[in-house]
Design a protein around this motif. Structure first.
Motif, PDB file in Angstrom:
ATOM      1  N   ARG A 316       0.831  -1.191   0.000  1.00  0.00           N
ATOM      2  CA  ARG A 316       0.000   0.000   0.000  1.00  0.00           C
ATOM      3  C   ARG A 316       0.872   1.249   0.000  1.00  0.00           C
ATOM      4  N   GLN A 317       0.608   2.125  -0.953  1.00  0.00           N
ATOM      5  CA  GLN A 317       1.199   3.451  -0.856  1.00  0.00           C
ATOM      6  C   GLN A 317       0.027   4.415  -0.757  1.00  0.00           C
ATOM      7  N   PRO A 318       0.120   5.389   0.124  1.00  0.00           N
ATOM      8  CA  PRO A 318      -1.007   6.289   0.346  1.00  0.00           C
ATOM      9  C   PRO A 318      -1.093   7.304  -0.786  1.00  0.00           C
ATOM     10  N   LEU A 319      -1.817   6.939  -1.828  1.00  0.00           N
ATOM     11  CA  LEU A 319      -1.827   7.766  -3.031  1.00  0.00           C
ATOM     12  C   LEU A 319      -2.468   9.125  -2.809  1.00  0.00           C
ATOM     13  N   VAL A 320      -3.574   9.108  -2.092  1.00  0.00           N
ATOM     14  CA  VAL A 320      -4.241  10.384  -1.852  1.00  0.00           C
ATOM     15  C   VAL A 320      -3.347  11.300  -1.034  1.00  0.00           C
ATOM     16  N   GLU A 321      -2.781  10.747   0.014  1.00  0.00           N
ATOM     17  CA  GLU A 321      -1.900  11.548   0.864  1.00  0.00           C
ATOM     18  C   GLU A 321      -0.687  12.030   0.072  1.00  0.00           C
ATOM     19  N   LYS A 322      -0.238  11.216  -0.826  1.00  0.00           N
ATOM     20  CA  LYS A 322       0.908  11.626  -1.641  1.00  0.00           C
ATOM     21  C   LYS A 322       0.563  12.897  -2.409  1.00  0.00           C
ATOM     22  N   GLY A 323      -0.609  12.894  -3.009  1.00  0.00           N
ATOM     23  CA  GLY A 323      -1.042  14.078  -3.748  1.00  0.00           C
ATOM     24  C   GLY A 323      -1.206  15.273  -2.828  1.00  0.00           C
ATOM     25  N   GLU A 324      -1.782  15.010  -1.688  1.00  0.00           N
ATOM     26  CA  GLU A 324      -2.025  16.101  -0.758  1.00  0.00           C
ATOM     27  C   GLU A 324      -0.708  16.706  -0.279  1.00  0.00           C
ATOM     28  N   GLN A 325       0.218  15.823   0.050  1.00  0.00           N
ATOM     29  CA  GLN A 325       1.513  16.320   0.529  1.00  0.00           C
ATOM     30  C   GLN A 325       2.234  17.104  -0.555  1.00  0.00           C
ATOM     31  N   ALA A 326       2.188  16.586  -1.747  1.00  0.00           N
ATOM     32  CA  ALA A 326       2.880  17.278  -2.840  1.00  0.00           C
ATOM     33  C   ALA A 326       2.341  18.698  -2.969  1.00  0.00           C
ATOM     34  N   ALA A 327       1.020  18.816  -2.950  1.00  0.00           N
ATOM     35  CA  ALA A 327       0.421  20.140  -3.103  1.00  0.00           C
ATOM     36  C   ALA A 327       0.745  21.022  -1.900  1.00  0.00           C
ATOM     37  N   GLU A 328       0.717  20.433  -0.724  1.00  0.00           N
ATOM     38  CA  GLU A 328       0.999  21.235   0.466  1.00  0.00           C
ATOM     39  C   GLU A 328       2.443  21.729   0.474  1.00  0.00           C
ATOM     40  N   LEU A 329       3.315  20.898  -0.030  1.00  0.00           N
ATOM     41  CA  LEU A 329       4.700  21.340  -0.120  1.00  0.00           C
ATOM     42  C   LEU A 329       4.811  22.505  -1.091  1.00  0.00           C
ATOM     43  N   LEU A 330       4.058  22.419  -2.153  1.00  0.00           N
ATOM     44  CA  LEU A 330       4.074  23.489  -3.137  1.00  0.00           C
ATOM     45  C   LEU A 330       3.544  24.780  -2.532  1.00  0.00           C
ATOM     46  N   PHE A 331       2.461  24.659  -1.792  1.00  0.00           N
ATOM     47  CA  PHE A 331       1.862  25.847  -1.187  1.00  0.00           C
ATOM     48  C   PHE A 331       2.703  26.374  -0.039  1.00  0.00           C
ATOM     49  N   GLY A 332       3.610  25.533   0.447  1.00  0.00           N
ATOM     50  CA  GLY A 332       4.397  25.957   1.581  1.00  0.00           C
ATOM     51  C   GLY A 332       3.689  25.718   2.898  1.00  0.00           C
ATOM     52  N   THR A 333       2.544  25.056   2.833  1.00  0.00           N
ATOM     53  CA  THR A 333       1.814  24.729   4.044  1.00  0.00           C
ATOM     54  C   THR A 333       2.620  23.758   4.896  1.00  0.00           C
ATOM     55  N   ARG A 334       3.329  22.927   4.176  1.00  0.00           N
ATOM     56  CA  ARG A 334       4.096  21.901   4.856  1.00  0.00           C
ATOM     57  C   ARG A 334       5.565  22.299   4.790  1.00  0.00           C
TER      58      ARG A 334
END
Lengths: 367, 367
Positions: A316-334
DNA sequence: AGGGGTGTCTTGATCGGTCAAGAAACAATC
DNA sequence: GATTGTTTCTTGACCGATCAAGACACCCCT
């Protein structure tokens, strides 16, 4: 696609002229109601409506104000493919979640046509990019050239670029170990396209094993072979079948090929669930029972994996979370760190089982 | 999300100054190589690179040139929902296909947050909109206000707006007729949210039947009831169960409710495959066999319908083609007519069967 | 009467480009 | 040598808005 109004639409200036006020006042009527009297505002809005003025042109406005309010996702494959691949969709789902939270739209940028892709990326109206899977290097460098924030996903890192990766190697190793722990020794591997250059169908020879250009492929195969080597198997004796696409049909074809080897593999490690599902079908078509006659494992844990017959053992790879993290990194949220590694989890279902007496009675390859 | 270069990036003017040429010449160096000597071009490009100039700002450029090169798809639901609904994804798949052909990107516009949605639509950088499913009327009117080309999908038509509709009524009638022809008289209907106003779970009373605001719901229910009336059944005696969301779980809950009626319905018409799949589960949970004890039919023909156990009888609507047509209409590739109606096709699989002797032995409602 | 404050509106610069028209330099043509 | 043409580059207007600064009127206060 010409507008309903072919005659070019009126501008702020036209409205201002018609209302006998300045452009700024009209602009304020639309954007800053507190800056003018209510009466004037109503009058201006009325006149604007009468003129067929539909609010400030967003492009002009954003040119002045800066932020665009959208991020771009660059896909390696054609847009239709992106929307037919479950892993991609779940990823987008996650990206969408983060976008929603950030009040941002999502621009999906196709890069099929190499020539057009260059200009599409060059001209994309976005505040940042997510590069998903494997667009050609040309496109990727075009993305970097824009000098906007970028997060790459599932690609080998580039210095200075935030990257999201899954720990594919560890995941692959864990599922290979699972199978090996169950006594399997005659393994076989199914993979999608390994390299941006050259399309290949069938067994992967030594040269091609050495020329893998996609990071995910390299890592997963590496993980499988690590486990094999740790168990005393010679990686070079493990057959790998490559197909150009990550499709059920491709997985089926690969499995048909591998399962007609003599001696027959007792466990097939498919690099993706999609291909594993195809392999399940191939086994069924050959009259083989899964897992009694052959164990089959996947990777990704798509929703379909749990519903397959039999349910698929997978990573299992958390695909949804992967997308979410990628976007959050882009936004600088993370918090930004160069490389974000996402852990995987072995999910044992019913498509794998311990080696049966019958299976082990067959000769071991290389004996 | 601040750019890698926090200090604002250089402009054409800066490059021009550094190179000792005019802005236009620099612009030409990037866009019209034939307008200046090769030597000058190379020199300018070099200087630009040295200055950290990454090509003309797309926004400024497009402000001047006009076309944006993207179309917007406005979803009624949250972005994550859009990416978890198969029908929506297949639709996007089709839109993506047309976009690709037109060299266009795809902007996905979330409209969850009512307030934000207004401005998101108002400021979306697109050449046209596709309005999918049922965004709130506020958002829709905001879209119309932009005065850009619009194609609506699955909504009741607005004069002057190109609309793509599926012949839901005929499709629904055909599947209801199929069931009725098989002898079923005790029908029940499962539907998702019928109206933008008010959330309701459970049986739909007369008042709510009269207040359906979603065109698709109205048409499908209309089709079911047309068939019923044609067979001499009183539409008002046919129970309709509404759930707020189009989800498997919602379908399950609705089916549990309907199947506990006495007399029990012998056929359930679910307005969507998703809900039908949930209904299948509900039947299984109640120990009912499908189709022997109860026939269940869906609508849409999602890929999952064919793979359900038992495979679902349903009405096929060409979702991908629907998306493709909508986009083509927007691009003007396809001839504009006010209303584009897409035909459906009855797909009979194994979740419906003729009424059994045992089923017909039970009392007929209303007798 | 004069100083300060507030509400309403205007001016001119600016965002970062593209475009049409024209200038300068040089070669080719008659 | 005057005309025409090319190539290469520049000028000033323009795309459609926003924004900072200031003008003007009006009111309040001392």
């Amino acid at each position: 696609m010409t507008g309903p109004d072919a005659k070019k639409s009126p501008t702020l200036r036209d409205v201002a002229r018609a209302a006998g006020v300045s452009r700024t006042t009209v602009s304020n009527a639309f954007n800053r109601p507190d800056q003018l009297s209510g009466a004037a505002r109503d009058r201006i809005l009325d006149i604007a409506r009468g003129l067929g003025y539909h609010g400030p042109n967003p492009m002009a406005r954003k040119l002045r104000t800066g932020r665009i309010g959208a991020i771009g996702v660059v896909f390696g494959d054609t847009l239709p493919y992106a929307f037919s691949d479950h892993a991609a969709i779940l990823f987008l789902h996650g990206v969408g979640r983060a976008c929603e939270a950030a009040g941002c739209s999502l621009l999906i940028i196709p890069t099929t046509d190499q020539g057009a892709a260059q200009t599409t990326v060059r001209e994309a109206l976005v505040d940042g990019f997510i590069v998903y899977t494997t667009p050609s290097e040309d496109v990727v460098s075009q993305v970097f050239d824009r000098n906007l924030p970028v997060v790459t996903v599932d690609r080998s890192g580039v210095p200075g670029v935030t990257a999201v990766r899954v720990d594919d190697r560890a995941g692959a190793r864990s599922i290979a170990e699972h199978v090996i722990d169950h006594g399997h020794r005659r393994l076989a591997i199914i993979v999608p396209r390994l390299s941006a250059m050259g399309e290949h169908s069938g067994f992967v020879d030594r040269a091609r094993r050495a020329a893998i250009s996609y990071a995910v492929c390299a890592d997963r195969i590496g993980g499988y072979l690590d486990a094999a080597a740790a168990a005393g198997l010679d990686p070079l004796t493990i057959p790998i079948d490559e197909r150009p696409d990550n499709h059920e049909d491709a997985g089926r074809a690969a499995a048909l090929n591998l399962l007609s080897l003599d001696p027959q593999p007792t466990a097939i490690l498919a690099m993706t669930d999609r291909m594993a599902l195809g392999a399940l079908r191939a086994a069924r078509e050959m009259g083989l029972r899964v897992p009694e006659d052959v164990s089959i494992a996947g990777f990704d844990d798509l929703p379909a994996a749990a519903e397959a017959a039999p349910p698929l053992t997978t990573v299992r790879q958390p695909l949804v979370e992967k997308g979410e993290q990628a976007a959050e990194l882009l936004f600088g949220t993370r918090r930004h760190t160069g490389l974000h590694i996402i852990e995987t989890e072995l999910v044992v279902r019913r498509s794998t089982s311990p080696l049966s007496a019958q299976q082990s009675a067959m000769p071991l390859a290389g004996d």
